[in-house]
Design an enzyme around this catalytic site. Structure first.
Site, mmCIF file in Angstrom:
data_model
loop_
_atom_site.group_PDB
_atom_site.id
_atom_site.type_symbol
_atom_site.label_atom_id
_atom_site.label_comp_id
_atom_site.label_asym_id
_atom_site.label_seq_id
_atom_site.Cartn_x
_atom_site.Cartn_y
_atom_site.Cartn_z
ATOM 1 C CB ILE A 104 -3.739 -5.277 18.235
ATOM 2 C CG1 ILE A 104 -4.589 -4.807 17.041
ATOM 3 C CG2 ILE A 104 -3.135 -6.661 17.956
ATOM 4 C CD1 ILE A 104 -3.805 -4.421 15.814
ATOM 5 C CG ASP A 123 -1.642 2.363 26.395
ATOM 6 O OD1 ASP A 123 -1.875 3.575 26.230
ATOM 7 O OD2 ASP A 123 -1.930 1.496 25.558
ATOM 8 C CB ALA A 155 1.903 3.168 17.153
ATOM 9 C CB SER A 202 1.131 -0.431 9.214
ATOM 10 O OG SER A 202 -0.049 -0.225 8.481
ATOM 11 C CE1 TYR A 255 -0.126 3.952 12.186
ATOM 12 C CE2 TYR A 255 -0.601 3.169 9.959
ATOM 13 C CZ TYR A 255 -0.469 2.922 11.312
ATOM 14 O OH TYR A 255 -0.661 1.652 11.794
ATOM 15 C CG ASN A 279 -7.871 -2.978 6.451
ATOM 16 O OD1 ASN A 279 -7.054 -3.353 5.602
ATOM 17 N ND2 ASN A 279 -8.320 -1.751 6.488
ATOM 18 C CB VAL A 280 -6.713 -5.396 13.133
ATOM 19 C CG1 VAL A 280 -7.046 -6.309 14.318
ATOM 20 C CG2 VAL A 280 -5.349 -5.782 12.538
ATOM 21 C CE LYS A 295 -7.791 1.904 16.212
ATOM 22 N NZ LYS A 295 -6.884 0.923 15.611
ATOM 23 C CG PHE A 324 -16.662 5.383 -0.734
ATOM 24 C CD1 PHE A 324 -17.278 6.497 -0.200
ATOM 25 C CD2 PHE A 324 -15.325 5.160 -0.422
ATOM 26 C CE1 PHE A 324 -16.598 7.371 0.634
ATOM 27 C CE2 PHE A 324 -14.633 6.024 0.412
ATOM 28 C CZ PHE A 324 -15.270 7.123 0.943
ATOM 29 N NE ARG A 359 -9.194 -0.455 2.174
ATOM 30 C CZ ARG A 359 -9.312 -0.052 0.915
ATOM 31 N NH1 ARG A 359 -9.291 -0.948 -0.063
ATOM 32 N NH2 ARG A 359 -9.458 1.217 0.617
HETATM 33 N N1 LIG Z 1 -5.790 -1.796 13.804
HETATM 34 C C1 LIG Z 1 -5.272 -1.988 12.596
HETATM 35 O O1 LIG Z 1 -5.989 -2.268 11.623
HETATM 36 C C2 LIG Z 1 -3.775 -1.882 12.399
HETATM 37 C C3 LIG Z 1 -3.259 -2.080 11.100
HETATM 38 C C4 LIG Z 1 -1.883 -1.990 10.910
HETATM 39 C C5 LIG Z 1 -1.035 -1.715 11.971
HETATM 40 N N2 LIG Z 1 -1.558 -1.490 13.212
HETATM 41 C C6 LIG Z 1 -0.608 -1.201 14.311
HETATM 42 O O2 LIG Z 1 -0.900 -2.087 15.376
HETATM 43 C C7 LIG Z 1 -0.586 -1.467 16.625
HETATM 44 C C8 LIG Z 1 -1.788 -1.512 17.538
HETATM 45 O O3 LIG Z 1 -2.848 -0.810 16.901
HETATM 46 P P1 LIG Z 1 -4.326 -0.759 17.502
HETATM 47 O O4 LIG Z 1 -5.264 -0.917 16.375
HETATM 48 O O5 LIG Z 1 -4.422 -1.643 18.679
HETATM 49 O O6 LIG Z 1 -4.401 0.771 17.933
HETATM 50 P P2 LIG Z 1 -4.861 1.470 19.272
HETATM 51 O O7 LIG Z 1 -4.880 2.936 18.978
HETATM 52 O O8 LIG Z 1 -6.087 0.835 19.774
HETATM 53 O O9 LIG Z 1 -3.655 1.152 20.272
HETATM 54 C C9 LIG Z 1 -2.451 1.896 20.327
HETATM 55 C C10 LIG Z 1 -2.114 2.085 21.795
HETATM 56 O O10 LIG Z 1 -0.867 2.782 21.895
HETATM 57 C C11 LIG Z 1 -0.963 3.708 22.969
HETATM 58 N N3 LIG Z 1 0.017 4.781 22.767
HETATM 59 C C12 LIG Z 1 -0.018 5.762 21.834
HETATM 60 N N4 LIG Z 1 1.038 6.562 21.976
HETATM 61 C C13 LIG Z 1 1.756 6.085 23.035
HETATM 62 C C14 LIG Z 1 2.958 6.504 23.676
HETATM 63 N N5 LIG Z 1 3.622 7.588 23.263
HETATM 64 N N6 LIG Z 1 3.408 5.809 24.743
HETATM 65 C C15 LIG Z 1 2.738 4.706 25.187
HETATM 66 N N7 LIG Z 1 1.592 4.250 24.603
HETATM 67 C C16 LIG Z 1 1.119 4.936 23.537
HETATM 68 C C17 LIG Z 1 -2.406 4.207 22.910
HETATM 69 O O11 LIG Z 1 -2.852 4.803 24.123
HETATM 70 C C18 LIG Z 1 -3.154 2.932 22.548
HETATM 71 O O12 LIG Z 1 -3.583 2.230 23.700
HETATM 72 C C19 LIG Z 1 -0.126 -0.044 16.277
HETATM 73 O O13 LIG Z 1 1.281 -0.027 16.227
HETATM 74 C C20 LIG Z 1 -0.722 0.177 14.906
HETATM 75 O O14 LIG Z 1 0.009 1.142 14.173
HETATM 76 C C21 LIG Z 1 -2.902 -1.574 13.454
#
Ligand SMILES: NC(=O)c1ccc[n+]([C@@H]2O[C@H](COP(=O)([O-])OP(=O)(O)OC[C@H]3O[C@@H](n4cnc5c(N)ncnc54)[C@H](O)[C@@H]3O)[C@@H](O)[C@H]2O)c1
Length: 306
Positions: free
Chosen positions: A12, A31, A73, A112, A135, A165-166, A174, A197, A204
């Site tokens: 994202i 990052d 995260a 989330s 989480y 759910n993105v 991932k 399943f 979702r």
């Molecule tokens: N993808 C989904 O469906 C979804 C749903 C709900 C919430 N989220 C939240 O959205 C945000 C983005 O998620 P995403 O799907 O892009 O995940 P992602 O894992 O692709 O991206 C997370 C990024 O954070 C970086 N990161 C992790 N730990 C770090 C640290 N200590 N310092 C600096 N960077 C760090 C990772 O290297 C990664 O690039 C997150 O906070 C996630 O919890 C995502």
């Protein structure tokens, strides 16, 4: 406008960077590349900082920005190291929060839908949190911390986003944490029947990353602090994904159903209540599941090897 985006190499975050730069913003992408992929931000025009959000010394070196979008995260929800999860996601968030406080900067941080756990659907921001894993708990802690300051003008703006759910371009790194859409696509691309399943009717709220990222950027223009769901408001089934993928890919693969080993522990239905989203944002999500899958396949998945 100058914006710091954490987690910028992730699914994202990288889409947020792209939208911000298209809008003419100067972006600093931060990052630690622990899970994100550098390829996601290889075309960035702004600066890149490789740093860990837990490292307090980095905040002394960061320039003044107008806003922070905090996506960084640990996103692997099945990671067994609770200490690491809560440390990065909550303590890391607090470091970012304190940076914004010190610099008087807008903050859009990411929570989330996981905070709702097995709570009732459609899920409303006001309902009780029921985090079921470390989480979700880490995100719940962020919301609790932020909520204490909301509406108190302590920051120019403080917004929490609860994505559902993105899916979409930029999630290839991932692994098992990638979306159901991408997992099923990989199976179908290999000519296998998509495994889900029994009987594929679990639902979702799947939101295309172009909508999720655009709404996140739009949040910078909000006039009041809030925590808001970001989903489509329409739960769709795993069978629907398979139909959409078959259509986009020009295939006709039947689902391969198997018994759910998590019966009783597995949520069959999650859906966002998006009343607050519709009330506060001018443009709600645009892509239906079918449109998102079509765009994802035609413009990304079919174009190159992931
Ligand atoms: N993808 C989904 O469906 C979804 C749903 C709900 C919430 N989220 C939240 O959205 C945000 C983005 O998620 P995403 O799907 O892009 O995940 P992602 O894992 O692709 O991206 C997370 C990024 O954070 C970086 N990161 C992790 N730990 C770090 C640290 N200590 N310092 C600096 N960077 C760090 C990772 O290297 C990664 O690039 C997150 O906070 C996630 O919890 C995502």
């Amino acid at each position: 406008m100058k914006v710091l985006v954490t987690g910028a190499a992730g699914l994202i975050g990288s889409n947020v960077v792209k939208i911000l730069e298209e809008k003419g913003a100067k972006v600093i992408a931060l990052d630690d590349f622990s899970s994100g992929n550098y390829k996601n931000i290889k075309d960035i025009k702004g600066g890149v900082i490789c740093a860990d959000i837990l490292d307090e010394s980095i905040y002394l070196k960061l320039p003044k920005v107008d806003a922070v979008i905090h996506e960084g995260a640990i996103t692997d929800t099945i990671l067994k190291d609770d200490k690491k999860m809560i440390m990065v996601n909550f303590e890391g968030f607090k470091n970012v929060f304190n940076f914004c406080l010190k610099k008087k900067t807008k903050l859009v941080y990411i929570s989330s839908a996981g905070v709702y756990g097995d709570g009732p659907s459609p899920m409303k921001e006001s309902q009780a949190a029921r985090p079921l894993n470390a989480y979700a708990y880490s995100k719940y802690l962020c919301d609790c911390h932020a909520s204490q300051f909301m509406g108190k003008k302590i920051l120019p703006l403080l917004v929490g986003i609860r994505y559902f759910n993105v899916y979409g371009p930029g999630e290839y790194h991932k692994g098992s944490a990638a979306s159901m859409i991408y997992q099923l696509y990989l199976q179908m691309k290999a000519g296998k029947r998509p495994r889900v399943f029994k009987s594929g009717e679990q639902k979702r709220d799947f939101i295309y990353v172009k909508d999720a990222a655009r709404i996140t950027v739009d949040a910078l223009g909000l006039k009041k602090d809030l925590i808001v769901n970001v989903g489509t408001g329409k739960a769709r089934s795993f069978n629907d994904i398979i139909l959409a993928l078959n259509k986009a890919m020009g295939k006709n693969l039947e689902p391969d159903y198997f018994d759910n080993p998590f019966t009783g522990l597995y949520q069959d239905f999650t859906e966002a209540d998006i009343s607050l989203l519709k009330k506060n944002f001018q443009t709600p999500p645009k892509f239906s599941l079918e449109e998102g899958v079509e765009d994802y396949f035609a413009n990304y998945l079919s174009q190159f090897e992931q």
